[in-house]
Motif scaffolding. Structure first.
Motif, short mmCIF file in Angstrom:
data_model
loop_
_atom_site.label_atom_id
_atom_site.label_comp_id
_atom_site.label_asym_id
_atom_site.label_seq_id
_atom_site.Cartn_x
_atom_site.Cartn_y
_atom_site.Cartn_z
N VAL A 125 0.84 -1.20 0.00
CA VAL A 125 0.00 0.00 0.00
C VAL A 125 0.87 1.25 0.00
CG1 VAL A 125 -1.59 1.36 1.41
CG2 VAL A 125 -2.03 -1.07 1.04
N ARG A 126 1.86 1.29 0.87
CA ARG A 126 2.69 2.50 1.01
C ARG A 126 3.64 2.66 -0.19
NH1 ARG A 126 2.87 0.70 6.70
NH2 ARG A 126 1.80 2.28 7.98
N TRP A 163 -9.93 -0.47 3.89
CA TRP A 163 -9.63 -1.73 4.57
C TRP A 163 -8.17 -2.11 4.39
CZ3 TRP A 163 -14.15 -1.22 1.54
CH2 TRP A 163 -15.31 -0.99 2.30
N ILE A 164 -7.31 -1.35 5.06
CA ILE A 164 -5.86 -1.54 4.98
C ILE A 164 -5.29 -1.51 6.40
CG2 ILE A 164 -5.62 -0.61 2.64
CD1 ILE A 164 -4.86 2.07 3.90
N PHE A 165 -3.99 -1.83 6.50
CA PHE A 165 -3.28 -1.80 7.77
C PHE A 165 -3.99 -2.68 8.81
CE2 PHE A 165 -2.18 2.64 6.07
CZ PHE A 165 -1.17 2.12 5.27
N ASP A 166 -4.41 -2.15 9.95
CA ASP A 166 -5.06 -2.98 10.96
C ASP A 166 -6.42 -3.49 10.53
OD1 ASP A 166 -2.90 -2.72 12.65
OD2 ASP A 166 -3.79 -1.11 13.85
N ASP A 167 -7.01 -2.90 9.51
CA ASP A 167 -8.32 -3.32 9.01
C ASP A 167 -8.22 -4.28 7.82
OD1 ASP A 167 -10.04 -1.64 10.75
OD2 ASP A 167 -8.96 -0.02 9.76
N PHE A 168 -7.00 -4.67 7.46
CA PHE A 168 -6.80 -5.55 6.32
C PHE A 168 -7.11 -7.00 6.70
CE2 PHE A 168 -3.81 -8.47 4.15
CZ PHE A 168 -4.22 -8.29 2.83
#
Length: 227
Positions: A125-126, A163-168
């Motif tokens: 993502v980053r 929906w990325i990082f802790d929500d992935f």
């Protein structure tokens, strides 16, 4: 496999299984091979109506959601950057995959510690956000930002996807939303088809680039092996 030659409306960074039994089973279940673009007969007459959206995107797990290319970038630069990134990341393994429900969706989901998958997706993502054009107002509205909790709304605005990082949650989608009756009918069918083919351990060994053609279907454009 390199780009198809025609300009794509959007690109996405996915995991997709390598050529083999699992990839064939996923394509058959969804009714379309994202590598060739060929339509395929599905294993049950009820599936076409229940996989319409999933079929557009192909058999995959999202790492960086679809995005239009930013001004000053192009497909060649994106593929080169994907190759360079993938070459510097070692393949890694988790416990395996299983057929499960993700909300109302059927999907293949991971078994065991998903931390390595979450960390890898966060890197993707980053690392590739410089290739992403800002969301249009229409694209942002499609995500219903007013219904999202504050963290996911902030992620949508900063990174183009909530929906990325802790929500992935890593998953290979097998259906559109299903009723309880449809879940009862099609989950055992999916388990029968996929269970003998699911790798244990599951190895993340490549980063794939998909592109959305003018007709709205996503094609598998490029596979970059890790390491």
């Amino acid at each position: 496999m390199l780009g198809q030659g025609a300009a794509m409306k959007r690109y996405a960074l996915y995991f997709a299984p390598p050529p083999g039994p699992l990839a064939r089973a996923g394509a058959q279940w969804l009714g379309r091979d994202a590598v060739t673009g060929q339509s395929l007969a599905q294993p049950d007459p009820g599936l076409p109506a229940l996989t319409a959206s999933a079929r557009r995107y192909g058999f995959h797990a999202t790492l960086k959601a679809p995005f239009a290319l930013a001004e000053g970038t192009d497909e060649e630069a994106l593929l080169a950057a994907v190759d360079a990134f993938a070459a510097g990341v070692a393949p890694f393994a988790i416990g395996g995959l299983r057929v499960d429900l993700l909300g109302r969706f059927l999907a293949l989901t991971p078994i065991g510690d998903t931390g390595p998958l979450r960390d890898f997706a966060a890197q993707v993502v980053r690392r590739f956000d410089r290739f992403r054009a800002p969301l249009t107002d229409r694209d942002r509205a499609r995500r219903h930002p007013d219904s999202l909790p504050p963290r996911q709304r902030a992620q949508l605005d900063r990174w183009g996807y909530p929906w990325i990082f802790d929500d992935f949650r890593f998953h290979l989608t097998l259906s559109d939303p299903l009723t309880e009756a449809q879940q009862t009918r099609f989950r055992p069918m999916a388990e029968d088809l996929f269970a003998p083919l699911l790798p244990q351990p599951f190895v993340m060994d490549a980063l794939c680039v998909f592109g959305e053609g003018v007709e709205g279907d996503f094609r598998h454009l490029h596979r970059a092996p890790l390491g």
